[in-house]
Scaffold this active site. Sequence first.
Site, PDB file in Angstrom:
ATOM      1  N   ASP A  13      37.877  41.830  43.459  1.00 17.07           N
ATOM      2  CA  ASP A  13      36.427  41.925  43.728  1.00 17.07           C
ATOM      3  C   ASP A  13      36.085  42.968  44.791  1.00 17.07           C
ATOM      4  O   ASP A  13      35.112  42.816  45.526  1.00 17.07           O
ATOM      5  CB  ASP A  13      35.846  40.559  44.165  1.00 17.07           C
ATOM      6  CG  ASP A  13      36.206  39.454  43.206  1.00 17.07           C
ATOM      7  OD1 ASP A  13      36.118  39.687  42.000  1.00 17.07           O
ATOM      8  OD2 ASP A  13      36.595  38.366  43.671  1.00 17.07           O
ATOM      9  N   LYS A  16      35.840  47.784  42.307  1.00 17.79           N
ATOM     10  CA  LYS A  16      36.549  48.807  41.522  1.00 17.79           C
ATOM     11  C   LYS A  16      35.681  49.365  40.404  1.00 17.79           C
ATOM     12  O   LYS A  16      35.747  50.539  40.086  1.00 17.79           O
ATOM     13  CB  LYS A  16      37.828  48.226  40.894  1.00 17.79           C
ATOM     14  CG  LYS A  16      38.897  47.869  41.904  1.00 17.79           C
ATOM     15  CD  LYS A  16      40.087  47.238  41.234  1.00 17.79           C
ATOM     16  CE  LYS A  16      39.848  45.841  40.726  1.00 17.79           C
ATOM     17  NZ  LYS A  16      39.664  44.804  41.734  1.00 17.79           N
ATOM     18  N   GLY A  40      36.024  40.901  36.453  1.00 15.00           N
ATOM     19  CA  GLY A  40      34.609  41.106  36.173  1.00 15.00           C
ATOM     20  C   GLY A  40      34.139  42.338  36.915  1.00 15.00           C
ATOM     21  O   GLY A  40      34.391  42.470  38.105  1.00 15.00           O
ATOM     22  N   HIS A  41      33.561  43.266  36.202  1.00 14.75           N
ATOM     23  CA  HIS A  41      33.065  44.484  36.833  1.00 14.75           C
ATOM     24  C   HIS A  41      31.557  44.553  36.654  1.00 14.75           C
ATOM     25  O   HIS A  41      31.069  44.389  35.544  1.00 14.75           O
ATOM     26  CB  HIS A  41      33.682  45.724  36.172  1.00 14.75           C
ATOM     27  CG  HIS A  41      35.150  45.840  36.392  1.00 14.75           C
ATOM     28  ND1 HIS A  41      35.956  46.616  35.607  1.00 14.75           N
ATOM     29  CD2 HIS A  41      35.943  45.282  37.311  1.00 14.75           C
ATOM     30  CE1 HIS A  41      37.202  46.514  36.037  1.00 14.75           C
ATOM     31  NE2 HIS A  41      37.212  45.710  37.065  1.00 14.75           N
ATOM     32  N   GLN A 223      41.911  42.733  39.489  1.00  8.63           N
ATOM     33  CA  GLN A 223      42.331  41.892  40.633  1.00  8.63           C
ATOM     34  C   GLN A 223      42.797  42.779  41.796  1.00  8.63           C
ATOM     35  O   GLN A 223      42.315  43.888  41.922  1.00  8.63           O
ATOM     36  CB  GLN A 223      43.421  40.888  40.223  1.00  8.63           C
ATOM     37  CG  GLN A 223      42.932  39.779  39.290  1.00  8.63           C
ATOM     38  CD  GLN A 223      42.956  40.173  37.833  1.00  8.63           C
ATOM     39  OE1 GLN A 223      43.896  40.754  37.343  1.00  8.63           O
ATOM     40  NE2 GLN A 223      41.902  39.853  37.113  1.00  8.63           N
ATOM     41  N   THR A 300      33.064  33.820  37.182  1.00  7.74           N
ATOM     42  CA  THR A 300      32.900  32.366  37.223  1.00  7.74           C
ATOM     43  C   THR A 300      31.654  31.940  38.010  1.00  7.74           C
ATOM     44  O   THR A 300      31.298  30.773  37.977  1.00  7.74           O
ATOM     45  CB  THR A 300      34.119  31.720  37.911  1.00  7.74           C
ATOM     46  OG1 THR A 300      34.217  32.282  39.220  1.00  7.74           O
ATOM     47  CG2 THR A 300      35.401  31.984  37.152  1.00  7.74           C
ATOM     48  N   ARG A 304      32.426  33.199  46.869  1.00  8.44           N
ATOM     49  CA  ARG A 304      33.699  33.725  47.387  1.00  8.44           C
ATOM     50  C   ARG A 304      33.869  33.332  48.851  1.00  8.44           C
ATOM     51  O   ARG A 304      32.891  33.288  49.596  1.00  8.44           O
ATOM     52  CB  ARG A 304      33.724  35.249  47.259  1.00  8.44           C
ATOM     53  CG  ARG A 304      33.660  35.688  45.812  1.00  8.44           C
ATOM     54  CD  ARG A 304      33.635  37.210  45.692  1.00  8.44           C
ATOM     55  NE  ARG A 304      33.508  37.594  44.303  1.00  8.44           N
ATOM     56  CZ  ARG A 304      32.782  38.635  43.850  1.00  8.44           C
ATOM     57  NH1 ARG A 304      32.129  39.393  44.700  1.00  8.44           N
ATOM     58  NH2 ARG A 304      32.729  38.899  42.570  1.00  8.44           N
TER      59      ARG A 304
HETATM   60  P1  IMP Z   1      43.833  33.484  36.921  1.00  6.76           P
HETATM   61  O1  IMP Z   1      44.000  34.967  36.986  1.00  6.76           O
HETATM   62  O2  IMP Z   1      42.604  33.061  36.145  1.00  6.76           O
HETATM   63  O3  IMP Z   1      45.071  32.782  36.461  1.00  6.76           O
HETATM   64  O4  IMP Z   1      43.567  32.951  38.416  1.00  6.76           O
HETATM   65  C1  IMP Z   1      44.569  33.013  39.418  1.00  6.76           C
HETATM   66  C2  IMP Z   1      43.980  33.379  40.769  1.00  6.76           C
HETATM   67  O5  IMP Z   1      43.507  34.719  40.738  1.00  6.76           O
HETATM   68  C3  IMP Z   1      42.764  32.532  41.167  1.00  6.76           C
HETATM   69  O6  IMP Z   1      42.773  32.378  42.577  1.00  6.76           O
HETATM   70  C4  IMP Z   1      41.576  33.393  40.783  1.00  6.76           C
HETATM   71  O7  IMP Z   1      40.428  33.108  41.539  1.00  6.76           O
HETATM   72  C5  IMP Z   1      42.133  34.780  41.094  1.00  6.76           C
HETATM   73  N1  IMP Z   1      41.500  35.837  40.313  1.00  6.76           N
HETATM   74  C6  IMP Z   1      41.755  36.169  39.027  1.00  6.76           C
HETATM   75  N2  IMP Z   1      41.010  37.214  38.657  1.00  6.76           N
HETATM   76  C7  IMP Z   1      40.281  37.563  39.719  1.00  6.76           C
HETATM   77  C8  IMP Z   1      39.338  38.628  39.955  1.00  6.76           C
HETATM   78  O8  IMP Z   1      39.036  39.464  39.109  1.00  6.76           O
HETATM   79  N3  IMP Z   1      38.825  38.663  41.213  1.00  6.76           N
HETATM   80  C9  IMP Z   1      39.159  37.781  42.179  1.00  6.76           C
HETATM   81  N4  IMP Z   1      40.025  36.794  41.996  1.00  6.76           N
HETATM   82  C10 IMP Z   1      40.597  36.689  40.785  1.00  6.76           C
END
Ligand code: IMP
Length: 440
Positions: A13, A16, A40-41, A223, A300, A304
């Site tokens: 987040d 990017k 998510g962008h 990520q 989601t 944050r």
């Molecule tokens: P997963 O990638 O859905 O399996 O989640 C694993 C961890 O990565 C969790 O803490 C999520 O909140 C975090 N996470 C996954 N994708 C993102 C993102 O794009 N931004 C921030 N956190 C992320």
Amino acid sequence: MPGLVIVGSQWGDEGKGKVVDLIAEQADAVIRFQGGNNAGHTIVRDGEVFKFHLVPSGILYPGKVCAIGNGVVVDPQVLTEELDALRRRGLDIGGLKVSANAHLIMPYHLLLDHAGEAKLGEQKIGTTRRGIGPCYADKAARLGIRVQDLLDEKILKQKITAAMEPKRLSLRPFAKDPMIDLHAMTEQYRTFGARLEPHIADTAPIAWRLLEQDRLVVFEGAQGAMLDIDHGTYPFVTSSNPVAGAACVGAGVGPTDIDHVWGIAKAYATRVGAGPFPTELEDELGDQIRAAGGEFGTTTGRARRTGWLDLVALRYATRVNGLTGLVVTKLDVLTGIEELKVATRYTAPDEASFEEFPYHQSVLHKARGEYDSLPGWDEDITGARALEDLPTNARAYLDYISDYLAIPIVMVGVGPGREEIIWTGAAELLSPAAADLTSP
Ligand code: IMP
């Protein structure tokens, strides 16, 4: 060449999407190399807001090659919906390519992600529940279904049957769920296949050809380093490698194809989901930063967690990514805070102080930041387009970061809009082919 990798260097987040969008204008291709629709962008273009989860940010430029690389996990329902939405807004999506080797998120991956988190209870990771972990697990177990399988009904059915067999026990509670009925699932995924077929391609050779012609190829990460499955705060991580090295694996190019690696970091820190966060602010100031920065998840909607800039973690991210430049985003969010803090050391529960990012989970979980203080600024900086336009204290804040990390700051975000950015001139570090990047 040149190949430019853009990665998140905190907990995701970092903004990017906007940076890739700006650079994509000059690039010949943008290739995503890992993650899935957990990302998510948000891009603001002419006042219009675009939110993407899977499609690479460059899609807003007609005809630009935007590829979803083999390292990405693709939920075809999400992808087809995203493409439909773009089409409805009149955008040309002809440039979108999806690697035939990318793995597919299946309905049972979503169920298993939910069930896994429910089972962990208090210990849960806080995943996005998009099926990312179970999908990468199947990939490693060689039980994955790939994009190319969508084009052959017999193979698709055989592979789904084989993939579900070892999950019989864990899927038993969902036995009556129509989502995981073999025939219905095969039918639905065949329909996705038919819709995606014009976009399915062998994406690596697209990158090779452009790199051979000296064209600018951007490898877009999702990520951030601290969520990396190997180098992040395991087990509170995602199931892929968001670090720059993964660009090679996830797009099918070699390390010598990469010329520059830019890390994106917010001027402060945020984290979604559970796990260590040594500079977390659980007070009014944290709430203030969350509100000012609009720190709610694109994917989601979750609030944050917010905190001070963590230079211990950022220096670690600089190293594991081999960063050649840093983009600092959302500097404007700090406007009006009298005293700014940056963590340059951690204190462990036994009062030990250390300046390197700790590898040991039990140390990291209890570590708290030790801070240097820097004076803030009150002036509105959203109109700044050059470093000279910034108040002295804002420049000093940036200089402090750059000196500490020993890398140049190549861009600075001063607001959410596309034009609210400073190109510092360090972007000229890119090869001459991309020198135009320095002019807005
Ligand atoms: P997963 O990638 O859905 O399996 O989640 C694993 C961890 O990565 C969790 O803490 C999520 O909140 C975090 N996470 C996954 N994708 C993102 C993102 O794009 N931004 C921030 N956190 C992320």
